[in-house]
Write a protein that holds these residues in place. Sequence first.
Motif, PDB file in Angstrom:
ATOM      1  N   ASN A 240       0.822  -1.197   0.000  1.00 58.01           N
ATOM      2  CA  ASN A 240       0.000   0.000   0.000  1.00 58.01           C
ATOM      3  C   ASN A 240       0.861   1.255   0.000  1.00 58.01           C
ATOM      4  OD1 ASN A 240      -2.316   1.687   0.250  1.00 58.01           O
ATOM      5  ND2 ASN A 240      -2.072   1.682   2.475  1.00 58.01           N
ATOM      6  N   VAL A 241       1.907   1.261   0.825  1.00 61.50           N
ATOM      7  CA  VAL A 241       2.785   2.428   0.921  1.00 61.50           C
ATOM      8  C   VAL A 241       3.642   2.559  -0.339  1.00 61.50           C
ATOM      9  CG1 VAL A 241       4.624   3.540   2.239  1.00 61.50           C
ATOM     10  CG2 VAL A 241       2.806   2.308   3.436  1.00 61.50           C
ATOM     11  N   VAL A 242       4.215   1.452  -0.805  1.00 62.08           N
ATOM     12  CA  VAL A 242       5.055   1.517  -2.007  1.00 62.08           C
ATOM     13  C   VAL A 242       4.232   1.969  -3.212  1.00 62.08           C
ATOM     14  CG1 VAL A 242       6.493   0.187  -3.585  1.00 62.08           C
ATOM     15  CG2 VAL A 242       6.627  -0.256  -1.137  1.00 62.08           C
ATOM     16  N   ASN A 243       2.999   1.519  -3.268  1.00 59.66           N
ATOM     17  CA  ASN A 243       2.138   1.895  -4.378  1.00 59.66           C
ATOM     18  C   ASN A 243       1.789   3.385  -4.362  1.00 59.66           C
ATOM     19  OD1 ASN A 243       0.821   0.949  -6.723  1.00 59.66           O
ATOM     20  ND2 ASN A 243      -1.153   0.922  -5.678  1.00 59.66           N
ATOM     21  N   ASN A 244       1.964   4.007  -3.199  1.00 57.55           N
ATOM     22  CA  ASN A 244       1.691   5.438  -3.039  1.00 57.55           C
ATOM     23  C   ASN A 244       2.924   6.171  -2.498  1.00 57.55           C
ATOM     24  OD1 ASN A 244      -1.448   5.694  -3.467  1.00 57.55           O
ATOM     25  ND2 ASN A 244      -1.127   3.861  -2.220  1.00 57.55           N
ATOM     26  N   LEU A 245       4.093   5.710  -2.950  1.00 60.18           N
ATOM     27  CA  LEU A 245       5.350   6.264  -2.458  1.00 60.18           C
ATOM     28  C   LEU A 245       5.460   7.763  -2.719  1.00 60.18           C
ATOM     29  CD1 LEU A 245       8.115   5.727  -1.149  1.00 60.18           C
ATOM     30  CD2 LEU A 245       8.991   5.142  -3.425  1.00 60.18           C
ATOM     31  N   SER A 246       4.976   8.218  -3.845  1.00 57.32           N
ATOM     32  CA  SER A 246       5.073   9.646  -4.176  1.00 57.32           C
ATOM     33  C   SER A 246       4.340  10.501  -3.153  1.00 57.32           C
ATOM     34  CB  SER A 246       4.525   9.916  -5.575  1.00 57.32           C
ATOM     35  OG  SER A 246       3.163   9.542  -5.675  1.00 57.32           O
ATOM     36  N   THR A 247       3.250   9.987  -2.598  1.00 56.32           N
ATOM     37  CA  THR A 247       2.497  10.722  -1.582  1.00 56.32           C
ATOM     38  C   THR A 247       3.312  10.860  -0.304  1.00 56.32           C
ATOM     39  OG1 THR A 247       0.413   9.910  -2.483  1.00 56.32           O
ATOM     40  CG2 THR A 247       0.363  10.758  -0.245  1.00 56.32           C
ATOM     41  N   LEU A 248       3.955   9.773   0.090  1.00 59.21           N
ATOM     42  CA  LEU A 248       4.826   9.812   1.269  1.00 59.21           C
ATOM     43  C   LEU A 248       5.984  10.771   1.047  1.00 59.21           C
ATOM     44  CD1 LEU A 248       5.982   8.777   3.981  1.00 59.21           C
ATOM     45  CD2 LEU A 248       6.961   6.845   2.708  1.00 59.21           C
ATOM     46  N   LEU A 249       6.628  10.673  -0.102  1.00 57.30           N
ATOM     47  CA  LEU A 249       7.792  11.522  -0.388  1.00 57.30           C
ATOM     48  C   LEU A 249       7.422  13.002  -0.486  1.00 57.30           C
ATOM     49  CD1 LEU A 249       9.571   9.266  -3.042  1.00 57.30           C
ATOM     50  CD2 LEU A 249      10.354   9.753  -0.715  1.00 57.30           C
ATOM     51  N   HIS A 250       6.224  13.294  -0.934  1.00 57.98           N
ATOM     52  CA  HIS A 250       5.781  14.689  -1.007  1.00 57.98           C
ATOM     53  C   HIS A 250       5.818  15.334   0.375  1.00 57.98           C
ATOM     54  CE1 HIS A 250       3.551  18.187  -2.455  1.00 57.98           C
ATOM     55  NE2 HIS A 250       2.744  18.061  -1.400  1.00 57.98           N
ATOM     56  N   ALA A 251       5.360  14.579   1.372  1.00 52.29           N
ATOM     57  CA  ALA A 251       5.336  15.109   2.741  1.00 52.29           C
ATOM     58  C   ALA A 251       6.721  15.160   3.363  1.00 52.29           C
ATOM     59  CB  ALA A 251       4.404  14.253   3.597  1.00 52.29           C
ATOM     60  N   THR A 252       7.500  14.107   3.188  1.00 50.07           N
ATOM     61  CA  THR A 252       8.813  14.058   3.830  1.00 50.07           C
ATOM     62  C   THR A 252       9.820  14.997   3.159  1.00 50.07           C
ATOM     63  OG1 THR A 252       9.351  12.125   2.458  1.00 50.07           O
ATOM     64  CG2 THR A 252       8.519  11.705   4.685  1.00 50.07           C
ATOM     65  N   ASN A 253       9.782  15.111   1.852  1.00 46.91           N
ATOM     66  CA  ASN A 253      10.703  16.031   1.167  1.00 46.91           C
ATOM     67  C   ASN A 253      10.454  17.466   1.600  1.00 46.91           C
ATOM     68  OD1 ASN A 253      11.914  13.947  -0.220  1.00 46.91           O
ATOM     69  ND2 ASN A 253      10.814  14.294  -2.137  1.00 46.91           N
ATOM     70  N   ALA A 254       9.188  17.835   1.736  1.00 45.65           N
ATOM     71  CA  ALA A 254       8.851  19.201   2.156  1.00 45.65           C
ATOM     72  C   ALA A 254       9.351  19.489   3.564  1.00 45.65           C
ATOM     73  CB  ALA A 254       7.336  19.396   2.078  1.00 45.65           C
ATOM     74  N   ALA A 255       9.433  18.437   4.389  1.00 40.80           N
ATOM     75  CA  ALA A 255       9.893  18.599   5.771  1.00 40.80           C
ATOM     76  C   ALA A 255      11.395  18.366   5.926  1.00 40.80           C
ATOM     77  CB  ALA A 255       9.121  17.644   6.682  1.00 40.80           C
ATOM     78  N   GLY A 256      12.085  18.039   4.826  1.00 42.49           N
ATOM     79  CA  GLY A 256      13.531  17.783   4.893  1.00 42.49           C
ATOM     80  C   GLY A 256      13.874  16.473   5.559  1.00 42.49           C
ATOM     81  N   ILE A 257      12.998  15.477   5.421  1.00 45.89           N
ATOM     82  CA  ILE A 257      13.203  14.176   6.068  1.00 45.89           C
ATOM     83  C   ILE A 257      13.511  13.122   5.003  1.00 45.89           C
ATOM     84  CG2 ILE A 257      12.128  12.355   7.452  1.00 45.89           C
ATOM     85  CD1 ILE A 257      10.306  14.542   8.639  1.00 45.89           C
ATOM     86  N   PRO A 258      14.685  12.504   5.031  1.00 45.94           N
ATOM     87  CA  PRO A 258      15.024  11.474   4.036  1.00 45.94           C
ATOM     88  C   PRO A 258      14.271  10.175   4.285  1.00 45.94           C
ATOM     89  CG  PRO A 258      16.775  11.653   5.654  1.00 45.94           C
ATOM     90  CD  PRO A 258      15.799  12.745   5.976  1.00 45.94           C
ATOM     91  N   VAL A 259      13.988   9.461   3.187  1.00 43.48           N
ATOM     92  CA  VAL A 259      13.300   8.174   3.269  1.00 43.48           C
ATOM     93  C   VAL A 259      14.222   7.089   2.724  1.00 43.48           C
ATOM     94  CG1 VAL A 259      11.320   6.797   2.509  1.00 43.48           C
ATOM     95  CG2 VAL A 259      11.028   9.234   3.025  1.00 43.48           C
ATOM     96  N   PHE A 260      14.376   6.031   3.485  1.00 46.68           N
ATOM     97  CA  PHE A 260      15.151   4.867   3.056  1.00 46.68           C
ATOM     98  C   PHE A 260      14.180   3.817   2.526  1.00 46.68           C
ATOM     99  CE2 PHE A 260      17.966   7.075   5.836  1.00 46.68           C
ATOM    100  CZ  PHE A 260      19.252   6.809   5.380  1.00 46.68           C
ATOM    101  N   GLY A 261      14.510   3.238   1.372  1.00 47.77           N
ATOM    102  CA  GLY A 261      13.664   2.207   0.786  1.00 47.77           C
ATOM    103  C   GLY A 261      14.160   0.825   1.149  1.00 47.77           C
ATOM    104  N   SER A 262      13.489  -0.198   0.593  1.00 42.44           N
ATOM    105  CA  SER A 262      13.900  -1.575   0.865  1.00 42.44           C
ATOM    106  C   SER A 262      14.430  -2.270  -0.381  1.00 42.44           C
ATOM    107  CB  SER A 262      12.720  -2.372   1.429  1.00 42.44           C
ATOM    108  OG  SER A 262      11.619  -2.304   0.551  1.00 42.44           O
ATOM    109  N   GLU A 263      14.351  -1.596  -1.540  1.00 47.23           N
ATOM    110  CA  GLU A 263      14.905  -2.162  -2.767  1.00 47.23           C
ATOM    111  C   GLU A 263      15.166  -1.027  -3.756  1.00 47.23           C
ATOM    112  OE1 GLU A 263      12.858  -2.331  -5.725  1.00 47.23           O
ATOM    113  OE2 GLU A 263      11.371  -1.197  -4.609  1.00 47.23           O
ATOM    114  N   GLU A 264      15.898  -1.330  -4.811  1.00 44.86           N
ATOM    115  CA  GLU A 264      16.452  -0.290  -5.670  1.00 44.86           C
ATOM    116  C   GLU A 264      15.408   0.533  -6.419  1.00 44.86           C
ATOM    117  OE1 GLU A 264      17.708  -2.295  -9.838  1.00 44.86           O
ATOM    118  OE2 GLU A 264      18.951  -2.902  -8.138  1.00 44.86           O
TER     119      GLU A 264
END
Length: 339
Positions: A240-264
């Motif tokens: 569910n999260v990977v399928n909507n990764l762009s939504t998560l990154l939109h929030a974290t990038n704006a806050a200056g928070i890096p996201v680590f993934g589980s695959e390339e």
Amino acid sequence: MKKNMLKKLIALACTGALSLSLAACGSPDAQPSGNGDTEGSIKIGVLQYASHPSLDNCYEGVLQGLKEAGYVDGENGVKITFQNANGNDSDANMMAKTLASSSDLLIAVATPAAMSCYSAAKDSGIPVIYTAASDPLGAGLAKDLNNPQTGASGTKDALNLEGQMKMIRALLPEAKTIGVLYTTSEPNSLTHLETFKKLAPEYGFTIAAVGITNESEVASGAAALVAKGVDCVNNFTDNNVVNNLSTLLHATNAAGIPVFGSEEEQVRNGCVAAESMDYVALGAETGKMAADILSGTGDIMTMPVSVFGKTAPVYSAANCEKFGIVIPDAYADAVNLDE
């Protein structure tokens, strides 16, 4: 004498016909269909839970593994029917039932798809082979990894969670809190989160987790993580999260928070780094297991689950630069996916 001779000729003819029939059953182009009405066809139903790169890679690998064993759609009587539930559980259940009604074997891509396929096929005895199921035991797909005894088997993607945490510590030496967004109905995510929580104290981390139930809550869940003041976010293979990764990154990038993934693929799509697994190779192993069942060389009740755990560190120099992350010497050999 003539009657005896005639009887002998008939017996010889029947024996020859039987021998030819048995020989044909050992080849991919002559396997009988358990549900179809086309004699000599092999019908394979594939259900993919969602459309995101890691699962797409799994499916690509599945087709490779089947092809290596001689099972190619449209050749030698092989028919592969593909369905994608696009992350919708109700659709996955419906598609699984449809596929089960017209297939000799089901292949499921991701844990939710595997659960749907198993539920649809278990009463009819149709074998289910799954790929990228991180916790087959927790999902009820196997009683024992070495001897499933359920009518389903496949590949388990064993994430290198300790390697992931080591990487986060190395790239963010001052970080204290790792945020995790996860779907409460995905058994694999629950298992990964529990393991991550147990590892955290050893590496000087605390875990701030936010559970969600569907894709409509990804945005609010991401906002909740930001509000908790996490230093970074770690993403598992939560579909569910990977399928909507762009939504998560939109929030974290704006806050200056890096996201680590589980695959390339997650790193290519915006995460900074990952202890990555090769999902094409995982899928290929799954395809080979399916081929063994189709050819009769494998027993679906006793076929061990293949635990696939080989990983390697990868990163995106461009994504790391956005957050001032410098790759330490310990990861000098990690693959920069930007190159």
